[in-house]
Design a protein around this motif. Structure first.
Motif, mmCIF file in Angstrom:
data_model
loop_
_atom_site.group_PDB
_atom_site.id
_atom_site.type_symbol
_atom_site.label_atom_id
_atom_site.label_comp_id
_atom_site.label_asym_id
_atom_site.label_seq_id
_atom_site.Cartn_x
_atom_site.Cartn_y
_atom_site.Cartn_z
ATOM 1 N N GLU A 32 5.726 36.123 99.700
ATOM 2 C CA GLU A 32 5.219 36.831 100.876
ATOM 3 C C GLU A 32 4.066 37.767 100.527
ATOM 4 O OE1 GLU A 32 8.579 36.613 100.413
ATOM 5 O OE2 GLU A 32 9.376 35.727 102.244
ATOM 6 N N GLN A 33 4.149 38.414 99.353
ATOM 7 C CA GLN A 33 3.095 39.332 98.930
ATOM 8 C C GLN A 33 1.917 38.596 98.286
ATOM 9 O OE1 GLN A 33 6.345 39.743 97.687
ATOM 10 N NE2 GLN A 33 6.959 41.158 99.285
ATOM 11 N N GLU A 34 2.210 37.614 97.430
ATOM 12 C CA GLU A 34 1.176 36.960 96.642
ATOM 13 C C GLU A 34 0.501 35.795 97.358
ATOM 14 O OE1 GLU A 34 2.965 35.995 92.897
ATOM 15 O OE2 GLU A 34 3.468 38.086 92.498
ATOM 16 N N LYS A 52 -1.090 32.915 91.993
ATOM 17 C CA LYS A 52 -1.422 33.239 90.597
ATOM 18 C C LYS A 52 -1.742 31.973 89.796
ATOM 19 C CE LYS A 52 0.710 37.694 90.039
ATOM 20 N NZ LYS A 52 1.572 38.559 89.264
ATOM 21 N N VAL A 53 -1.056 30.897 90.075
ATOM 22 C CA VAL A 53 -1.324 29.631 89.396
ATOM 23 C C VAL A 53 -2.710 29.128 89.785
ATOM 24 C CG1 VAL A 53 -0.617 27.208 89.186
ATOM 25 C CG2 VAL A 53 1.116 29.023 89.181
ATOM 26 N N TRP A 54 -3.027 29.199 91.091
ATOM 27 C CA TRP A 54 -4.351 28.777 91.566
ATOM 28 C C TRP A 54 -5.454 29.611 90.902
ATOM 29 C CZ3 TRP A 54 -6.674 24.836 93.689
ATOM 30 C CH2 TRP A 54 -7.964 24.998 94.201
ATOM 31 N N GLU A 55 -5.235 30.908 90.784
ATOM 32 C CA GLU A 55 -6.230 31.772 90.147
ATOM 33 C C GLU A 55 -6.481 31.348 88.701
ATOM 34 O OE1 GLU A 55 -4.543 35.630 90.870
ATOM 35 O OE2 GLU A 55 -5.359 35.715 92.907
ATOM 36 N N GLY A 56 -5.439 30.894 88.000
ATOM 37 C CA GLY A 56 -5.595 30.396 86.643
ATOM 38 C C GLY A 56 -6.421 29.116 86.599
ATOM 39 N N ILE A 57 -6.220 28.252 87.576
ATOM 40 C CA ILE A 57 -6.989 27.008 87.660
ATOM 41 C C ILE A 57 -8.460 27.327 87.922
ATOM 42 C CG2 ILE A 57 -7.364 24.933 89.065
ATOM 43 C CD1 ILE A 57 -4.265 24.888 89.441
ATOM 44 N N VAL A 58 -8.708 28.237 88.841
ATOM 45 C CA VAL A 58 -10.084 28.625 89.158
ATOM 46 C C VAL A 58 -10.750 29.238 87.930
ATOM 47 C CG1 VAL A 58 -11.500 30.203 90.550
ATOM 48 C CG2 VAL A 58 -9.694 28.845 91.627
ATOM 49 N N GLU A 59 -10.013 30.018 87.182
ATOM 50 C CA GLU A 59 -10.572 30.594 85.957
ATOM 51 C C GLU A 59 -10.974 29.497 84.974
ATOM 52 O OE1 GLU A 59 -9.157 33.448 82.284
ATOM 53 O OE2 GLU A 59 -8.232 33.754 84.249
ATOM 54 N N GLU A 60 -10.122 28.468 84.830
ATOM 55 C CA GLU A 60 -10.456 27.331 83.968
ATOM 56 C C GLU A 60 -11.710 26.628 84.464
ATOM 57 O OE1 GLU A 60 -7.734 24.137 82.567
ATOM 58 O OE2 GLU A 60 -6.196 25.554 83.245
ATOM 59 N N LEU A 61 -11.784 26.382 85.770
ATOM 60 C CA LEU A 61 -12.944 25.699 86.349
ATOM 61 C C LEU A 61 -14.228 26.488 86.122
ATOM 62 C CD1 LEU A 61 -11.474 24.446 89.747
ATOM 63 C CD2 LEU A 61 -11.944 23.081 87.700
#
Length: 157
Positions: A32-34, A52-61
């Protein structure tokens, strides 16, 4: 790291909303928060990532070379349609119509939510069942081909 587990039968309502099963929601304690992000999968399905997982993927990209044409194309195709999802007060998420169409998922469709480590694949029930109609006759051979050489992402091979 998020460790999601299970397969869940669901139904998309007439407004394109999906009720997140309570047992799946328990595996996402801060959802609900994230929040969540939904995107196209590599096959005819959608993928939901914890934010948070998506943010890690974007960082990799973002570390890929933007001067290479294949990199730019991949990033465009991979991120096309990515949308943040928020749960409403009753635990539903509204799935974007364009993404549903891209996956061949119709309104009021029966769905399967299939957890894969840190993401949730969203399949039409019909497509998911068809996927397993193609299951190899000898799963052990596939397991040996994939796991026998111990090829791992962290090995860089």
């Amino acid at each position: 790291m998020v460790q999601l587990l299970g397969e869940f039968d669901c139904k998309l309502d007439a407004k394109g909303r999906l009720m997140v099963p309570s047992s799946l929601k328990k595996q996402l304690p801060n959802v609900e928060q994230e929040g969540l992000v939904i995107n196209r999968g590599f096959e005819k399905h959608l993928v939901i990532y914890p934010k948070k997982v998506w943010e890690g993927i974007v960082e990799e990209l973002s570390k890929l070379n933007p001067y290479e044409q294949k990199t730019r194309e991949f990033i465009r195709y991979f991120t096309r349609g990515a949308t943040e999802l928020t749960l409403d007060a009753t635990g539903r998420v509204n799935l974007p119509k364009s993404l549903l169409e891209s996956a061949g998922i119709e309104i009021n469709a029966e769905l399967i939510l299939a957890c894969q480590f840190d993401k949730i694949e969203v399949w039409s029930k019909k497509a998911y069942e068809a996927l397993f109609d193609k299951e190899p006759e000898d799963f052990a051979i596939l397991a040996e081909e994939v796991m026998g050489g111990k090829k791992r992402a962290e090995d860089g091979k």
